[in-house]
Design a protein around this motif. Structure first.
Motif, short mmCIF file in Angstrom:
data_model
loop_
_atom_site.label_atom_id
_atom_site.label_comp_id
_atom_site.label_asym_id
_atom_site.label_seq_id
_atom_site.Cartn_x
_atom_site.Cartn_y
_atom_site.Cartn_z
N CYS A 262 36.69 44.86 46.14
CA CYS A 262 35.28 44.81 45.76
C CYS A 262 34.68 43.45 46.09
CB CYS A 262 35.12 45.05 44.26
SG CYS A 262 35.68 46.65 43.67
N CYS A 263 33.41 43.48 46.44
CA CYS A 263 32.64 42.25 46.56
C CYS A 263 31.19 42.59 46.27
CB CYS A 263 32.79 41.64 47.95
SG CYS A 263 32.27 39.91 48.02
N ALA A 264 30.69 42.14 45.13
CA ALA A 264 29.34 42.46 44.67
C ALA A 264 28.54 41.17 44.61
CB ALA A 264 29.39 43.13 43.29
N GLU B 208 32.08 33.50 44.45
CA GLU B 208 31.94 34.91 44.85
C GLU B 208 32.87 35.81 44.04
OE1 GLU B 208 30.58 34.06 49.48
OE2 GLU B 208 32.70 34.00 48.92
N ILE B 209 34.04 35.30 43.70
CA ILE B 209 34.96 36.06 42.84
C ILE B 209 34.35 36.24 41.45
CG2 ILE B 209 37.19 35.96 41.67
CD1 ILE B 209 38.22 34.48 44.24
N VAL B 210 33.84 35.15 40.90
CA VAL B 210 33.24 35.21 39.56
C VAL B 210 32.02 36.12 39.56
CG1 VAL B 210 31.97 33.86 37.86
CG2 VAL B 210 34.14 33.00 38.76
N GLU B 211 31.18 36.02 40.58
CA GLU B 211 29.99 36.87 40.65
C GLU B 211 30.37 38.34 40.69
OE1 GLU B 211 25.93 37.48 43.38
OE2 GLU B 211 27.23 35.73 43.72
N VAL C 127 40.00 46.39 40.14
CA VAL C 127 39.08 45.66 41.00
C VAL C 127 39.85 44.52 41.69
CG1 VAL C 127 37.06 44.15 41.04
CG2 VAL C 127 37.08 46.19 39.58
N GLY C 128 39.83 44.53 43.02
CA GLY C 128 40.43 43.45 43.80
C GLY C 128 39.35 42.69 44.55
N PHE C 129 39.72 41.56 45.14
CA PHE C 129 38.74 40.71 45.80
C PHE C 129 39.20 40.41 47.22
CE2 PHE C 129 39.07 39.74 41.28
CZ PHE C 129 37.78 40.03 40.86
#
Length: 334
Positions: free
Chosen positions: A217-219, A321-324, A311-313
């Motif tokens: 995931c990347c939101a 970006e990880i925290v967001e 959820v992975g990054f």
């Protein structure tokens, strides 16, 4: 209700404390389990110990400890100890990994991974029982080992990874859970059928085998950046991490995975990234604006038989970006 877990990021993290803080943030956000992969950075056991001691409610799990670099007896001791340290919140995730890791990094022969995984699970279960271990297998023969401390009560679940039908069937027969990644929703359904078949072969109830699906995931507010990061991550795994991920995509009908793999191996990263289309990206991952990412996660959570989505990054994401992303898709953010 489907759990929402998190795979803690391991790439280029500055300190153990940074990983602990991610886990604490996940706990505050309502995630159910913080899984820590063990790759080529810090060892997972030490970090999981620090996380267990500095969290209170969130489950902590290894995803995965490979079945070659530690003996089954040591894995059993480790699971018992982490269950004690975490006050009963530990989940042991194990798997064979692949030849790139086992042979190139650990210098060990990679042979018959399914048999090794099954025997490891059986031995770890004996160790955790607290009884004297007597085991005569093809890969391992043990006699006389016994924990010199009280066995954990309850014993932590033993969950395994697997990508091919036989590996997933094995999870259904012998393990308490199965973890899958690099799967489209239809691919998840196919693998759940393998879990159920394995449970039937083992005379078990499929409901007793938990299913966890990892989704990269990347939101971000910058949706294009989010999609670029996830595309790079997926192409790296298909092209640079052996053949397992490539084969998993081909098995799901994405024949272009062969071309992605070959382009990456030839050093043509631009072509590899171009071959990974938006449609494939949206099938396998969740990347873009936060609302779109939450919607795509919910597709996986709605699959009958899925117990948790992790959820992975993407490996190239920075700390912000990880925290967001973690905050945007946290259960408490819904």
């Amino acid at each position: 209700m489907t759990d929402r877990d998190v795979h803690l990021p391991v790439a280029a993290q500055p300190t153990v404390d940074s990983l602990v803080e991610y886990a604490r943030r996940a706990e505050a956000g309502g995630y159910d389990c913080a899984w820590l992969p063990e790759t080529w950075g810090r060892d997972a056991v030490t970090v999981l110990t620090a996380i267990a001691e500095r969290t209170e409610e969130i489950d902590v799990g290894s995803s995965i400890l490979n079945t070659y670099s530690r003996s089954p007896a040591l894995l059993g001791q480790t699971a018992a100890t982490l269950q004690e340290v975490s006050d009963g919140r530990f989940r042991l995730g194990v798997g064979p990994s692949g030849p790139v890791v086992i042979e190139n990094w650990h210098g060990m022969a990679y042979g018959n991974p399914l048999r090794r995984t099954r025997e490891t699970v059986e031995i770890v279960r004996q160790v955790l029982s607290g009884e004297r271990v007597e085991y005569d297998g093809e890969d391992f023969s043990l006699s006389g080992f016994r924990l010199r401390c009280e066995p954990p009560d309850p014993a932590p679940p033993i969950e395994v990874t697997g990508m091919g039908p036989k590996a997933v069937e094995l999870a259904g027969r012998f393990a308490d859970g199965w973890h899958g990644i690099m799967l489209a929703p239809e691919g998840v359904e196919d693998r759940i059928a393998d879990v159920e078949r394995g449970a039937e072969l083992g005379d078990r109830d499929p409901e007793d085998v938990s299913v966890t699906v990892g989704v990269t995931c990347c939101a971000l507010g910058d949706a294009e950046r989010a999609r670029d990061l996830v595309r790079q991550h997926a192409a790296f795994y298909v092209g640079g991490m052996g053949t397992f991920y490539r084969d998993a995509l081909v098995r799901q009908g994405y024949d272009v995975a062969d071309e992605i793999h070959d382009a990456w191996q030839d050093g043509d990263r631009e072509r590899a990234l171009g071959l990974l289309s938006d449609d494939i990206l949206d099938d396998l991952a969740a990347a873009g604006h936060p609302g779109a990412v939450r919607d795509r996660l919910e597709r996986f959570e709605a699959i009958d038989g899925v117990d948790a989505v992790a959820v992975g990054f993407p490996r190239g994401a920075d700390e912000n970006e990880i925290v967001e992303t973690m905050d945007a898709v946290a259960p408490n953010a819904d």
